[in-house]
Design a protein around this motif. Structure first.
Motif, short mmCIF file in Angstrom:
data_model
loop_
_atom_site.label_atom_id
_atom_site.label_comp_id
_atom_site.label_asym_id
_atom_site.label_seq_id
_atom_site.Cartn_x
_atom_site.Cartn_y
_atom_site.Cartn_z
N ASN A 124 0.81 -1.21 0.00
CA ASN A 124 0.00 0.00 0.00
C ASN A 124 0.85 1.26 0.00
O ASN A 124 0.33 2.37 -0.15
N TYR A 125 2.17 1.10 0.20
CA TYR A 125 3.06 2.27 0.16
C TYR A 125 3.09 2.80 -1.27
O TYR A 125 3.22 2.05 -2.24
N GLN A 126 3.02 4.12 -1.38
CA GLN A 126 2.96 4.75 -2.70
C GLN A 126 4.33 4.94 -3.32
O GLN A 126 4.45 5.05 -4.54
N GLN A 129 10.70 4.71 -1.57
CA GLN A 129 11.43 5.39 -0.50
C GLN A 129 10.68 5.28 0.83
O GLN A 129 11.28 5.00 1.87
N ASP A 130 9.37 5.49 0.81
CA ASP A 130 8.58 5.38 2.04
C ASP A 130 8.65 3.96 2.59
O ASP A 130 8.70 3.76 3.81
N TYR A 131 8.62 2.97 1.70
CA TYR A 131 8.70 1.58 2.13
C TYR A 131 10.03 1.31 2.82
O TYR A 131 10.08 0.74 3.92
N ILE A 132 11.13 1.74 2.20
CA ILE A 132 12.45 1.54 2.76
C ILE A 132 12.57 2.23 4.12
O ILE A 132 13.11 1.67 5.08
N ASP A 133 12.05 3.46 4.20
CA ASP A 133 12.16 4.22 5.44
C ASP A 133 11.45 3.56 6.61
O ASP A 133 11.77 3.83 7.77
N GLY A 154 -5.60 -7.81 -10.98
CA GLY A 154 -6.55 -6.73 -10.74
C GLY A 154 -6.05 -5.63 -9.83
O GLY A 154 -6.80 -4.72 -9.48
N ILE A 155 -4.76 -5.69 -9.44
CA ILE A 155 -4.21 -4.70 -8.51
C ILE A 155 -2.99 -4.03 -9.13
O ILE A 155 -2.11 -4.70 -9.67
N THR A 156 -2.93 -2.71 -9.05
CA THR A 156 -1.75 -1.97 -9.46
C THR A 156 -0.99 -1.55 -8.21
O THR A 156 -1.57 -0.98 -7.28
N SER A 157 0.31 -1.86 -8.18
CA SER A 157 1.10 -1.61 -6.98
C SER A 157 2.56 -1.38 -7.35
O SER A 157 3.00 -1.78 -8.43
#
Length: 274
Positions: A124-126, A129-133, A154-157
């Motif tokens: 769900n992280y956009q 960088q946010d994921y790593i942090d 069916g999911i874009t991520s």
């Protein structure tokens, strides 16, 4: 753990690169490779720096752990159809001469690993960088997946590979322990379940991502005890100092000829045209 520029490590790299996942999958079999005018997938060991590894990744090469066998001896190999073949573990002639056959990428031949991959197939992280942090264990580097920002089931991520590099070779037990500890810690840190834990498998291979040069590099090199001791809440000297330093981000295409950036603030990720 410590930050080491130009640290060298060894892993298996495919002889050929692949522009998409479909081609890579096709080349897992002789018939599939022949159908697209390619050679069957084969691996050879390479010793590389983190920068060299990332260049291989964004050029479409695939990777796996290290395996051990007698190259002068034939082994019985059973395929998924339970057919058995007596063969050498490496090609004896042709364009893949000396390279490891993909059918020998098996748990029973596992020798060691200096790399653990974690495949992030949904988040769900956009931003990456946010994921790593959010992570306690910052990856040594990150590169994208073929399906990054594309619709899948069916999911874009955002989809990408976290890469953890170790100073020493991990044996089978150490690899399994460290890979499972990393996976569980990432789940705890991100508050997200892991869609695919394929990186914990001894004989797993990971595709590169041709044409997408968005990469992230911390140059943090781990030891086995770094992961296991911290996971078990055992304190070690300088751990927080290393983990809390800013991650640097760069595009591989921009890195060539680039001197080390001395700025304390992280650079924004650069994404070249695809």
């Amino acid at each position: 753990m410590e930050r080491i520029n130009d640290f060298k490590f060894t892993l298996n790299v495919t002889r050929e690169s692949y522009e998409n996942k479909q081609d890579a999958l096709a080349c897992l079999s002789t018939a599939g490779a022949k159908a697209i005018g390619r050679n069957k997938m084969a691996f050879e060991e390479k010793t590389v720096t983190v920068d060299e590894f990332l260049n291989l990744a964004v050029s479409g090469y695939a990777f796996c752990n290290r395996y051990q066998f007698d190259t002068t001896k034939k082994y019985w190999i059973e395929n998924k159809k339970h057919q058995k073949y007596l063969m050498y573990p490496t090609y004896q002639r042709g364009v893949n001469n000396g390279a490891m056959k993909v059918c020998f990428k098996r748990d029973e031949f596992f020798r060691s690993a200096q790399v653990i991959f974690v495949d992030v197939d949904f988040t769900n992280y956009q931003t990456v960088q946010d994921y790593i942090d959010s992570l306690k264990f910052k990856p040594t580097c990150v590169y994208m997946s073929f399906s990054d920002n594309k619709e899948k089931h069916g999911i874009t991520s955002r989809r990408f590979h976290l890469v953890y590099i170790f100073s020493d070779e991990l044996n089978k037990e150490q690899f399994i322990n460290a890979a499972n500890a990393l996976t569980k810690t990432i789940i705890e840190d991100t508050k997200e379940e892991m869609d695919d834990d394929c990186g914990t498998r001894l004989s797993q291979y990971m595709n590169g991502c041709f044409g997408n040069s968005e990469v992230y590099n911390t140059n943090i090199i781990y030891s086995y005890n770094d992961i296991v001791n911290i996971y078990n809440n055992i304190e070690e000297d300088n751990v927080e100092d290393v983990l809390n330093k800013s991650t640097t981000y760069y595009s591989v295409s921009e890195k060539e000829g680039h001197q080390e950036n001395e700025a304390e603030e992280p650079l924004k990720p650069l994404i070249s045209d695809r």
